[in-house]
Each structure stands twice: as structure tokens, then as C-alpha cells.
Design an enzyme around this catalytic site. Structure first.
Site, PDB file in Angstrom:
ATOM      1  N   GLU A   1       0.829  -1.205   0.000  1.00 28.34           N
ATOM      2  CA  GLU A   1       0.000   0.000   0.000  1.00 28.34           C
ATOM      3  C   GLU A   1       0.862   1.253   0.000  1.00 28.34           C
ATOM      4  O   GLU A   1       1.126   1.849   1.045  1.00 28.34           O
ATOM      5  CB  GLU A   1      -0.937   0.009   1.218  1.00 28.34           C
ATOM      6  CG  GLU A   1      -2.015  -1.058   1.146  1.00 28.34           C
ATOM      7  CD  GLU A   1      -3.085  -0.915   2.231  1.00 28.34           C
ATOM      8  OE1 GLU A   1      -2.863  -0.157   3.204  1.00 28.34           O
ATOM      9  OE2 GLU A   1      -4.137  -1.568   2.091  1.00 28.34           O
TER      10      GLU A   1
ATOM     11  N   GLU B   1      -6.510  -7.213  -1.270  1.00 30.53           N
ATOM     12  CA  GLU B   1      -6.901  -7.051   0.134  1.00 30.53           C
ATOM     13  C   GLU B   1      -8.252  -6.352   0.188  1.00 30.53           C
ATOM     14  O   GLU B   1      -8.460  -5.337  -0.482  1.00 30.53           O
ATOM     15  CB  GLU B   1      -5.855  -6.206   0.866  1.00 30.53           C
ATOM     16  CG  GLU B   1      -5.796  -6.434   2.346  1.00 30.53           C
ATOM     17  CD  GLU B   1      -4.743  -5.567   3.024  1.00 30.53           C
ATOM     18  OE1 GLU B   1      -5.140  -4.578   3.644  1.00 30.53           O
ATOM     19  OE2 GLU B   1      -3.541  -5.881   2.929  1.00 30.53           O
TER      20      GLU B   1
HETATM   21  C1  IDC Z   1      -3.599  -4.113  10.136  1.00 30.95           C
HETATM   22  C2  IDC Z   1      -3.692  -5.293  11.066  1.00 30.95           C
HETATM   23  C3  IDC Z   1      -3.328  -4.892  12.471  1.00 30.95           C
HETATM   24  C4  IDC Z   1      -1.992  -4.173  12.455  1.00 30.95           C
HETATM   25  C5  IDC Z   1      -2.036  -3.017  11.476  1.00 30.95           C
HETATM   26  C6  IDC Z   1      -0.724  -2.273  11.393  1.00 30.95           C
HETATM   27  O1  IDC Z   1      -4.996  -5.845  11.030  1.00 30.95           O
HETATM   28  O2  IDC Z   1      -3.244  -6.012  13.307  1.00 30.95           O
HETATM   29  O3  IDC Z   1      -1.717  -3.690  13.736  1.00 30.95           O
HETATM   30  O4  IDC Z   1      -2.359  -3.519  10.197  1.00 30.95           O
HETATM   31  O5  IDC Z   1       0.183  -2.953  10.639  1.00 30.95           O
HETATM   32  C7  IDC Z   1      -4.441  -2.374   5.449  1.00 30.95           C
HETATM   33  C8  IDC Z   1      -3.077  -2.959   5.553  1.00 30.95           C
HETATM   34  C9  IDC Z   1      -3.039  -4.035   6.622  1.00 30.95           C
HETATM   35  C10 IDC Z   1      -3.925  -3.652   7.797  1.00 30.95           C
HETATM   36  C11 IDC Z   1      -5.375  -3.647   7.307  1.00 30.95           C
HETATM   37  C12 IDC Z   1      -6.388  -3.411   8.438  1.00 30.95           C
HETATM   38  O6  IDC Z   1      -2.586  -3.440   4.328  1.00 30.95           O
HETATM   39  O7  IDC Z   1      -1.706  -4.190   7.014  1.00 30.95           O
HETATM   40  O8  IDC Z   1      -3.791  -4.611   8.814  1.00 30.95           O
HETATM   41  N1  IDC Z   1      -5.472  -2.644   6.270  1.00 30.95           N
HETATM   42  O9  IDC Z   1      -6.170  -2.159   9.024  1.00 30.95           O
HETATM   43  N2  IDC Z   1      -4.844  -1.491   4.572  1.00 30.95           N
HETATM   44  C13 IDC Z   1      -6.112  -1.130   4.862  1.00 30.95           C
HETATM   45  C14 IDC Z   1      -6.532  -1.849   5.945  1.00 30.95           C
END
Ligand code: IDC
Length: 351
Positions: A185, A277
Site C-alpha cells: 500500500e 486485500e
Molecule cells: C492491520 C492489522 C493490524 C496491524 C495493522 C498495522 O490488522 O493487526 O496492527 O495492520 O500494521 C491495510 C493494511 C493491513 C492492515 C489492514 C487493516 O494493508 O496491514 O492490517 N489494512 O487495518 N490497509 C487497509 C486496511
């Protein structure tokens, strides 16, 4: 050799994509060159499954195509960050994903920061490599996700990315089932910078896996620029200069509504898109599910033949993790009562 664990996955019919006008051009696609079916050394022989059905994938118009030149829509799950949830990716859980869930594809989410790759490059390379072998042995496609998140500029990790992908490509490039996602991302960075990163890393992958499909993240947390006030046009106008490329789009259905959906709708008629995702909840991966909003995306992805992996196959406490907390330590079960509502919902949509 078939998986010793359960009967071979029944052949799935190809998705009904004929109705999508944007796919009409696909009829003209030449079949991809025959795959080298020889597994890379270290890979177990593949079981019957989607890889057996579709063979080596290529980008064909705006979708993936199988070896016969027909469009293929892959559906599956993304792991959570492997530095935290390695214990959710076991032989048993991957078996369940391949057989019981009927997943076509598994995304291995390897963070670079936050305790990920940069803390132990060799260890994480071994971990990803062994998980690729596990998924490959079950006849399933695998997306290797270089999970950059913070910093948002993928160029901050270019030397490490090259090293990692060179190693993974040289070990698994002969498999024919590996897709490479080179930046999860990107954010706070221009499309021009992302594109230049992609054009630096892709040749390294292609050196080892010449015909592989590479997935390129888009601006604004892979929102095609929408979350940073732009849109898909910047990519359409200035595509990555390489073959066999798809662009990624991420959405969280309770946070992202019409603007995101429309961007995906428009983009997917012009450039190859892969949703690596998404969640049925808020962008935190938590909070209430909005299944109605999520279904609109599922319908669009079905109509356009857009492949997808859902976030995430773990037992994290958040609502977007498919399993109830404690499931992974207990070694399952990998369906039924151990599923959260989002898990039940997404399992039905993969099946
Ligand atoms: C989130 C995880 C969480 C972690 C956070 C930080 O669920 O446990 O603490 O990341 O790294 C994304 C990202 C993905 C995120 C997810 C949900 O690619 O890493 O995971 N998310 O927030 N983009 C949008 C949402």
C-alpha cells in the site's frame, strides 16, 4: 501425486464472465505459452486443484487467463502479518483453505517493517519459501506480498525488495503458480515514484521467473489514488512499462462506498486489476461488518472477472480476522463454530 489429506478438489467451472462487455476482447487472446510443469527444487509435487485446472496464468486483456486463454477469476484469503500470525498458517490450516474452503489462491503477507522482513531477512525468506511449498503442494496459486505499509514510499525498501524477490524467484520461479505483489500500500508518494520503483524491481523478478504475473500497488493505500484525491486515470495514462502486470486495489466495505466502487468499476474496464486485500468492515480491519456494501464489490468483481484475496486468515481479535481468538493455538477447527461472522460470510463467497 495427490494430497494425502483428502480427495482432489472438484474442478470448478470457469466463472460466467461472458456477459461482461469488457471481456469480449479476451476471445482474441492468444493462449499463454505452455508452462514448465517442473516444480522448482524443494517444491513438493502439486496436488489436483486450481493450478492443475488452469495452468500457468497470464494477463489477458483486463483479467487473468489460464493456459487455454480463457479468463480466470481467483478467489482466496490473505494471511495476516506472518511475523505475528505464522501459527495460523500450518499444514492443517492450509489444507482446510485448499480443500474445505476451496480457495484458488493464498496471499502470504510478509510485512517489511513492524517486526517483519527487515528484522531477519533470512528467516523471513525461509518462512515465505516454506509456505510457498505448502501452498504449491496443494495445487493452489500463491501471491507473495511484500507488505510495505509505513513508510508509504516503496522506494525506501528497494534494495531489500530486490534481494528478497531475487531469492524467492530463483527458488520458486519454476513453479508456475507464484504471483509477485511488489508493494502492498504505497501512500504519500506520487504514481510516478511507484511506477519507477516497479520498473526497477520487475526486471529482477523476471530474471528468475520470466513469465510471471506481477501485481503493482497503487497510490493512496492501493486505492488507485482515490484516498489521496486522485483516481485511476493517472495509471491509465502512464502504465508501468512491463508485460504481465496487474494493478492492485484495496477496499474496506464499511468505510469505502461509491467513490471507491466506481473507481474499481472504471479502472477494471481499462487496466488489469487484482483486489489483493479487502474487508467487510472498517479500514482498521475492525468494527461492524457492512455485508451489503461488501456484496456490491463482490458482484462487480464477479462481473468483471477480478481476482481477489480477503483480509485475513487469522484469529486476531479484530472483526476482519476470520477465526475466533485462540483458534490457531488450538490447531483449528478451521471452519464451523470457530468462524467469526466475516469468516462465515467470506467462506461462502469463496466456495
Ligand atoms: C492491520 C492489522 C493490524 C496491524 C495493522 C498495522 O490488522 O493487526 O496492527 O495492520 O500494521 C491495510 C493494511 C493491513 C492492515 C489492514 C487493516 O494493508 O496491514 O492490517 N489494512 O487495518 N490497509 C487497509 C486496511
Amino acid at each position: 501425486m495427490r494430497s494425502p489429506f483428502s480427495p482432489p478438489t472438484p474442478h470448478r467451472p470457469l466463472p460466467a464472465v461472458a456477459a461482461a462487455a469488457s471481456l469480449a476482447a479476451l476471445a482474441a487472446c492468444a493462449p499463454a505459452p505452455a508452462a514448465d510443469a517442473t516444480p522448482a527444487s524443494g517444491s513438493a509435487p502439486a496436488a489436483a486443484g486450481p493450478v492443475d485446472d488452469y495452468g500457468a496464468l497470464s494477463v489477458c486483456g483486463t483479467t487473468l487467463c489460464g493456459e487455454d486463454g480463457r479468463p480466470v477469476q481467483l478467489k482466496g484469503m490473505s494471511s495476516h502479518g506472518l511475523q505475528w500470525f505464522e501459527h495460523c498458517m500450518t499444514g492443517g490450516s492450509i489444507d482446510a483453505l485448499a480443500q474445505d474452503w476451496g480457495a484458488d489462491v493464498v496471499r502470504l503477507s510478509m510485512y517489511v517493517q513492524e517486526g517483519g522482513y527487515e528484522t531477519d531477512p533470512e528467516g523471513f525468506t525461509e518462512l515465505v519459501s516454506s509456505l510457498i511449498d505448502e501452498v504449491t503442494a496443494r495445487g493452489v496459486y500463491v501471491v507473495v506480498d511484500w507488505h510495505t505499509l509505513n513508510p508509504g514510499d516503496p522506494n525506501a525498501n528497494t534494495p531489500a525488495a530486490k534481494e528478497f524477490f531475487a531469492e524467492i524467484g530463483s527458488r520458486h520461479g519454476g513453479n508456475g503458480n507464484v504471483l509477485y505483489e511488489i508493494a502492498n500500500e504505497p501512500h504519500g508518494v506520487s504514481w510516478a515514484s511507484i511506477k519507477s520503483y516497479a520498473e526497477e524491481v520487475i526486471p529482477v523478478i523476471r530474471e528468475h521467473d520470466p513469465d510471471s504475473v506481477v501485481l503493482v500497488g497503487t497510490r493512496g493505500w492501493s486505492s488507485l489514488g482515490v484516498s489521496e484525491g486522485s483516481d485511476e486515470q493517472e495509471v491509465v495514462d502512464d502504465p508501468v512499462d512491463a508485460e504481465q502486470i496487474m494493478y492492485t486495489f484495496h477496499f474496506y466495505a464499511a468505510s469505502h462506498h461509491d467513490a471507491y466502487l466506481s473507481a474499481l468499476d472504471r479502472a477494471s474496464q481499462q487496466i488489469p486489476m487484482f483486489v489483493t486485500e479487502f474487508g467487510t468492515q472498517e479500514y482498521t480491519g475492525d468494527g461492524p461488518n457492512d455485508f451489503e456494501s461488501a456484496q456490491r464489490y463482490i458482484d462487480l468483481m464477479e462481473e468483471r472477472g477480478i481476482s481477489w484475496t480477503n483480509w485475513n486468515y487469522s484469529d486476531d481479535h479484530r472483526s476482519g480476522a476470520v477465526f475466533e481468538e485462540g483458534t490457531c493455538d488450538a490447531g483449528g477447527p478451521w471452519s464451523g463454530d470457530s468462524l467469526k461472522p466475516a469468516g462465515q460470510w467470506i467462506k461462502e463467497r469463496i466456495a
